[in-house]
Design a protein around this motif. Structure first.
Motif, PDB file in Angstrom:
ATOM      1  N   GLY A 355     -15.161 -42.003 -29.743  1.00 21.82           N
ATOM      2  CA  GLY A 355     -15.745 -40.894 -30.527  1.00 21.82           C
ATOM      3  C   GLY A 355     -17.006 -40.413 -29.744  1.00 21.82           C
ATOM      4  N   ALA A 356     -17.667 -41.324 -29.270  1.00 21.44           N
ATOM      5  CA  ALA A 356     -18.988 -40.944 -28.528  1.00 21.44           C
ATOM      6  C   ALA A 356     -18.632 -40.177 -27.062  1.00 21.44           C
ATOM      7  CB  ALA A 356     -19.886 -42.261 -28.241  1.00 21.44           C
ATOM      8  N   ALA A 357     -17.566 -40.868 -26.345  1.00 21.99           N
ATOM      9  CA  ALA A 357     -17.233 -40.239 -24.838  1.00 21.99           C
ATOM     10  C   ALA A 357     -16.685 -38.889 -25.351  1.00 21.99           C
ATOM     11  CB  ALA A 357     -16.096 -41.082 -24.662  1.00 21.99           C
ATOM     12  N   LYS A 358     -15.825 -38.601 -26.341  1.00 20.76           N
ATOM     13  CA  LYS A 358     -15.409 -37.016 -26.779  1.00 20.76           C
ATOM     14  C   LYS A 358     -16.633 -36.204 -27.012  1.00 20.76           C
ATOM     15  CE  LYS A 358     -10.789 -38.525 -28.550  1.00 20.76           C
ATOM     16  NZ  LYS A 358      -9.981 -38.442 -29.918  1.00 20.76           N
ATOM     17  N   SER A 359     -17.613 -36.588 -27.842  1.00 20.04           N
ATOM     18  CA  SER A 359     -18.496 -35.817 -27.977  1.00 20.04           C
ATOM     19  C   SER A 359     -19.348 -35.463 -26.608  1.00 20.04           C
ATOM     20  CB  SER A 359     -19.402 -36.428 -29.100  1.00 20.04           C
ATOM     21  OG  SER A 359     -19.111 -36.868 -30.186  1.00 20.04           O
ATOM     22  N   ILE A 360     -19.449 -36.477 -25.786  1.00 17.59           N
ATOM     23  CA  ILE A 360     -20.344 -36.089 -24.713  1.00 17.59           C
ATOM     24  C   ILE A 360     -19.567 -34.991 -23.854  1.00 17.59           C
ATOM     25  CG2 ILE A 360     -21.151 -37.259 -22.466  1.00 17.59           C
ATOM     26  CD1 ILE A 360     -21.589 -39.801 -23.999  1.00 17.59           C
ATOM     27  N   ILE A 361     -18.315 -35.284 -23.788  1.00 15.50           N
ATOM     28  CA  ILE A 361     -17.469 -34.254 -23.033  1.00 15.50           C
ATOM     29  C   ILE A 361     -17.327 -32.977 -23.669  1.00 15.50           C
ATOM     30  CG2 ILE A 361     -15.190 -33.669 -22.113  1.00 15.50           C
ATOM     31  CD1 ILE A 361     -14.655 -36.945 -21.879  1.00 15.50           C
ATOM     32  N   VAL A 362     -17.415 -33.087 -24.962  1.00 15.14           N
ATOM     33  CA  VAL A 362     -17.516 -31.502 -25.611  1.00 15.14           C
ATOM     34  C   VAL A 362     -18.662 -30.862 -25.316  1.00 15.14           C
ATOM     35  CG1 VAL A 362     -17.386 -30.616 -27.998  1.00 15.14           C
ATOM     36  CG2 VAL A 362     -15.647 -31.966 -27.470  1.00 15.14           C
ATOM     37  N   ALA A 363     -19.850 -31.635 -25.553  1.00 20.50           N
ATOM     38  CA  ALA A 363     -21.342 -31.154 -25.216  1.00 20.50           C
ATOM     39  C   ALA A 363     -21.367 -30.810 -23.799  1.00 20.50           C
ATOM     40  CB  ALA A 363     -22.158 -32.302 -25.406  1.00 20.50           C
ATOM     41  N   ALA A 364     -20.502 -31.324 -22.872  1.00 20.90           N
ATOM     42  CA  ALA A 364     -20.689 -30.881 -21.353  1.00 20.90           C
ATOM     43  C   ALA A 364     -19.682 -29.655 -21.147  1.00 20.90           C
ATOM     44  CB  ALA A 364     -20.069 -31.921 -20.714  1.00 20.90           C
ATOM     45  N   LEU A 365     -18.804 -29.472 -22.204  1.00 18.49           N
ATOM     46  CA  LEU A 365     -18.142 -27.945 -21.927  1.00 18.49           C
ATOM     47  C   LEU A 365     -18.865 -26.959 -22.459  1.00 18.49           C
ATOM     48  CD1 LEU A 365     -14.395 -29.298 -23.404  1.00 18.49           C
ATOM     49  CD2 LEU A 365     -15.144 -28.354 -21.004  1.00 18.49           C
ATOM     50  N   LYS A 366     -19.717 -27.294 -23.498  1.00 19.40           N
ATOM     51  CA  LYS A 366     -20.750 -26.158 -24.068  1.00 19.40           C
ATOM     52  C   LYS A 366     -21.776 -25.788 -22.903  1.00 19.40           C
ATOM     53  CE  LYS A 366     -20.240 -27.893 -28.598  1.00 19.40           C
ATOM     54  NZ  LYS A 366     -21.055 -28.430 -29.877  1.00 19.40           N
ATOM     55  N   GLN A 367     -22.183 -26.862 -22.073  1.00 16.70           N
ATOM     56  CA  GLN A 367     -22.965 -26.526 -21.119  1.00 16.70           C
ATOM     57  C   GLN A 367     -22.279 -25.972 -19.806  1.00 16.70           C
ATOM     58  OE1 GLN A 367     -24.103 -30.402 -20.398  1.00 16.70           O
ATOM     59  NE2 GLN A 367     -25.718 -30.654 -22.252  1.00 16.70           N
ATOM     60  N   THR A 368     -21.106 -26.247 -19.757  1.00 22.47           N
ATOM     61  CA  THR A 368     -20.522 -25.704 -18.470  1.00 22.47           C
ATOM     62  C   THR A 368     -20.280 -24.055 -18.926  1.00 22.47           C
ATOM     63  OG1 THR A 368     -19.606 -27.693 -17.704  1.00 22.47           O
ATOM     64  CG2 THR A 368     -18.421 -25.436 -17.282  1.00 22.47           C
ATOM     65  N   SER A 369     -19.625 -23.946 -19.966  1.00 19.99           N
ATOM     66  CA  SER A 369     -19.305 -22.297 -20.454  1.00 19.99           C
ATOM     67  C   SER A 369     -19.792 -22.258 -21.897  1.00 19.99           C
ATOM     68  CB  SER A 369     -17.964 -22.028 -20.018  1.00 19.99           C
ATOM     69  OG  SER A 369     -17.665 -20.857 -20.421  1.00 19.99           O
ATOM     70  N   PRO A 370     -20.849 -21.894 -22.403  1.00 20.32           N
ATOM     71  CA  PRO A 370     -21.056 -21.520 -23.587  1.00 20.32           C
ATOM     72  C   PRO A 370     -19.904 -20.422 -24.210  1.00 20.32           C
ATOM     73  CG  PRO A 370     -23.151 -21.674 -22.496  1.00 20.32           C
ATOM     74  CD  PRO A 370     -21.949 -21.588 -21.515  1.00 20.32           C
ATOM     75  N   PHE A 371     -19.659 -19.362 -23.468  1.00 22.45           N
ATOM     76  CA  PHE A 371     -18.779 -18.520 -23.699  1.00 22.45           C
ATOM     77  C   PHE A 371     -17.494 -19.133 -24.197  1.00 22.45           C
ATOM     78  CE2 PHE A 371     -16.052 -14.688 -22.359  1.00 22.45           C
ATOM     79  CZ  PHE A 371     -16.283 -14.087 -23.739  1.00 22.45           C
ATOM     80  N   LEU A 372     -16.755 -19.814 -23.288  1.00 19.52           N
ATOM     81  CA  LEU A 372     -15.544 -20.369 -23.717  1.00 19.52           C
ATOM     82  C   LEU A 372     -15.653 -21.186 -24.797  1.00 19.52           C
ATOM     83  CD1 LEU A 372     -12.533 -21.250 -23.229  1.00 19.52           C
ATOM     84  CD2 LEU A 372     -13.700 -23.145 -21.627  1.00 19.52           C
ATOM     85  N   MET A 373     -16.647 -22.116 -25.220  1.00 24.95           N
ATOM     86  CA  MET A 373     -16.453 -22.784 -26.331  1.00 24.95           C
ATOM     87  C   MET A 373     -16.970 -21.991 -27.642  1.00 24.95           C
ATOM     88  SD  MET A 373     -15.647 -25.638 -25.235  1.00 24.95           S
ATOM     89  CE  MET A 373     -15.941 -26.658 -26.706  1.00 24.95           C
ATOM     90  N   ASN A 374     -17.924 -20.664 -27.370  1.00 24.36           N
ATOM     91  CA  ASN A 374     -17.965 -20.076 -28.273  1.00 24.36           C
ATOM     92  C   ASN A 374     -16.593 -19.288 -28.988  1.00 24.36           C
ATOM     93  OD1 ASN A 374     -20.703 -20.308 -28.437  1.00 24.36           O
ATOM     94  ND2 ASN A 374     -21.251 -18.599 -27.100  1.00 24.36           N
ATOM     95  N   LYS A 375     -15.859 -19.071 -28.095  1.00 22.18           N
ATOM     96  CA  LYS A 375     -14.622 -18.421 -28.210  1.00 22.18           C
ATOM     97  C   LYS A 375     -13.856 -19.399 -29.132  1.00 22.18           C
ATOM     98  CE  LYS A 375     -12.415 -15.761 -25.220  1.00 22.18           C
ATOM     99  NZ  LYS A 375     -12.396 -14.345 -25.624  1.00 22.18           N
TER     100      LYS A 375
END
Length: 692
Positions: A355-375
């Motif tokens: 769960g911790a690893a998944k959360s870190i990766i999801v947080a990284a996706l938000k940093q890489t592309s806020p727009f993609l994750m907003n969508k």
């Protein structure tokens, strides 16, 4: 990596859910019967269980309001809003993993797939980017240009940014952009930690690209020299990004106003069209001409003409002065590429929970592309903010009215400056929650991609989508800029000087954070909304006019008075402590402290007037106002460790305790309501700086 949008960050507001809902049974064995028509005054406070009444309010109001909570918790425990942040963030994350969106399902499959080895991930990065070993400066610049087109910006950058002079978004050529990890370690003066991060990346690159090298005699000594060269390059870029200065582990001053909008970009338009990259052919020199030849910026692009960047170019971007050899430059390009996606390398998370690893990766996706994750998260975020959006907008308009009334009656402003301030206030735009329709832009991912390849693909596509903003005035695309640049899932609010707008994100108006049935919490959370509004008139925001142009609209005598009040505010916070033995830095935190003061002033004025309009007076009114101050303290409840306090000291916001203790001392009502006539916090009436 420093974001290109320089949003004024309201603060990381932290707190605990158990505290948010805490209350005390108001029943008594012998209730006092009030006189007819006079509201009953409770015999204790709503959150009295949190208070430590052995502490004098005049010595430490924060601990008076919250001391018992601290005595029953340990350092690092979640505070007030931290708990809601965790709950809401988890809700957004769960929605991603449950989504039937094809793109979300693709990402989830790769996130949940077995972890490749570090070497396998590094090989995937190197194969995907195909970075060639440069034989000279010209080829090196061409390789940098190829990486820029894929959303990576080592040594030199070419990316879409806000350009003040044209008041539009343009492609700008400037110094390299550090990865977020490198920026964090240098910012917190942890150079040894950064070195320990660089070394295994270089080792993994060698294992993949030249395994025999790792077996050669003297490899470890050679590796240390290569690591030191990369570290020195990171330090040079960091110093240039902050206008120059020391980035060693010694104390630094004046480098930490990271929320500043980039005033360093001067007009230097590049009149050329985007060309097909042919590779090679660039002279072996670092000049404006060779950079443009290698990077192929689009028509209307801007060349950074700041003194800091001119010096950086004179230093050849560190190519010959820091990295020194083409081998080291090749190391840096490959290291930078791997570092940029290192948060997606699941081998790093061995020993951590799934769960911790998944959360870190999801947080990284938000940093890489806020727009993609907003969508991908738009539906759950809209639902999260739906209940409070209208109430928030209503509250903002009421506080605008209060602010207008205060501006109209300020005795230290001339009429000319007053009218300009009123025009700016009226023009300020509010954006609350998530819009019904996000801006245009689509992503696609190849079915056979690994997770790190997905990340690299997203970076490239994100940068291409951001080019949709180029050439357009800010005022024509405010919502687009917000959609592209801001992660809607974070617990925060922002003000932007150049667009004269503030943004309230969904977490802040969720039912837990902004509850319909808890008026005290509503109004103290509104201090944050008003904090953002006041940023338009703080030490920096006051330099921008109603349209967001950098223009001096102040009469000289008013400006002198305003600057004198700022010096008083600096002195007020300099007397406080950031952590044991470290005085607070009132100058570094000035703009945020001014916004805290303005936020408290507007929200408290609105709250108190509402209670008066409801008929409260005397003891009943005093009780309500006391509750407001106590709830304000609760808003900033956080129990940081000493290391966290040291990290917070580097920020432009005051530590939570000082955000309370510094502000309440400026309000005459606080002294009267809590009978403060002396103590460490006491300020004589003439010392209580009044601004807005």
């Amino acid at each position: 990596m420093k974001r290109i949008m320089k949003w004024v960050l309201a603060a990381t507001l932290v707190c605990g859910a158990s505290v948010f809902t805490s209350c005390v049974d108001n029943s008594t064995d012998n209730p006092v019967v009030p006189e007819p028509g006079v509201p009953a005054v409770p015999d204790h406070f709503i959150n009295e269980a949190l208070m430590d009444k052995t502490v004098k309010p005049g010595d430490d109001f924060y601990m008076y309001a919250l001391g018992t909570w601290f005595n029953s918790h340990k350092e690092g425990d979640r505070g007030y809003m931290e708990s809601y942040d965790a709950i809401n963030t988890n809700e957004v994350e769960k929605s991603l993993f449950a989504s039937d969106n094809p793109l979300a399902r693709h990402l989830v499959r790769n996130i949940e797939a077995p972890a490749p080895s570090l070497n396998e991930d590094v090989k995937a990065v190197l194969d995907y980017l195909d970075i060639q070993k440069p034989t000279g400066i010209g080829m090196l610049l061409t390789e940098i240009g190829k990486l820029q087109d894929k959303g990576l910006n080592p040594i030199f950058s070419k990316r879409v940014d806000m350009h003040m002079q044209s008041h539009s978004c343009q492609e700008i050529v400037s110094r390299g952009i550090l990865t977020q990890t490198a920026d964090y370690y240098l910012g917190s003066k942890q150079t040894d930690a950064l070195k320990s991060y660089i070394k295994p990346i270089l080792t993994a690159i060698d294992n993949v690209a030249d395994p025999e090298r790792t077996k050669a005699e003297g490899y470890e000594a050679e590796l240390e020299e290569r690591v030191s060269a990369i570290l020195a390059e990171e330090q040079l870029i960091y110093a240039t990004a902050h206008g120059g200065g020391d980035t060693s582990d010694s104390d630094r001053q004046g480098l930490w106003n990271v929320r500043d909008i980039p005033e360093y970009i001067e007009a230097g338009s590049i009149a050329r069209s985007r060309a097909t990259r042919a590779g090679g052919g660039v002279e072996d020199e670092v000049t404006r001409e060779t950079l443009l030849e290698a990077f192929h910026p689009m028509a209307g692009a801007i060349f950074d003409e700041s003194p800091a960047f001119k010096k950086y170019v004179e230093q050849k971007g560190g190519i010959t002065t820091v990295l020194k050899t083409m081998d080291n430059c090749y190391d840096y390009l490959r290291y930078y590429a791997v570092m940029s996606v290192s948060n997606y390398m699941k081998a790093r998370y061995v020993g951590q929970s799934e769960g911790a690893a998944k959360s870190i990766i999801v947080a990284a996706l938000k940093q890489t592309s806020p727009f993609l994750m907003n969508k991908l998260s738009a539906d759950v975020l809209r639902k999260m903010g739906q209940a409070g959006a209208d109430r928030c907008l209503t509250m903002l308009e009421k506080m605008r009215t209060v602010f207008r009334q205060r501006l109209e009656t300020l005795d230290w402003l001339s009429d000319a400056t007053r009218q300009e301030a009123l025009k700016k206030l009226e023009a300020m735009q509010f954006f609350v929650g998530v819009p019904d329709n996000l801006s245009e832009g689509e992503f696609t991912l190849d079915e056979g991609n690994t997770l790190v390849e997905d990340a690299l693909s997203i970076m490239a596509q994100n940068e291409a989508i951001r080019h949709n903003m180029c050439g357009k005035k800010y005022e024509q695309q405010i919502r687009t800029i917000i959609d592209y640049e801001i992660d809607y899932s974070v617990q925060n609010a922002f003000y932007n000087c150049e667009m004269n707008c503030l943004v309230i994100l969904p977490q802040f108006i969720s039912e837990g954070m902004f509850p319909a049935d808890d008026e005290y919490t509503q109004y103290v959370v509104a201090t944050v909304f008003a904090h953002e509004m006041t940023h338009g008139f703080d030490a920096k925001g006051a330099k921008y006019d109603k349209q967001g142009y950098l223009r001096d609209w102040w009469k000289d005598e008013d400006k002198a008075k305003f600057e004198a009040k700022q010096q008083e505010m600096i002195a007020l916070y300099n007397r406080l402590e950031a952590y044991p033995g470290q005085p607070a830095d009132g100058e570094k935190t000035l703009a945020e402290n001014m916004a805290d003061y303005g936020g408290m002033t507007l929200a408290y004025s609105l709250f108190k007037q509402k209670k008066i309009d409801e008929g409260l007076q005397g003891a009943a009114l005093d009780y309500a106002c006391q509750e407001f101050f106590l709830h304000y303290a609760k808003l900033w409840l956080r129990y940081p460790t000493l290391d966290q306090k040291k990290s917070l000291y580097l920020d432009v916001h005051s530590i939570p305790q000082n955000r309370v203790n510094g502000i309440v001392t400026l309000f005459d009502d606080w002294y009267r309501l809590f009978n403060v006539t002396d103590g460490k916090l006491y300020l004589a009436p003439e010392k209580r700086v009044q601004i807005w």
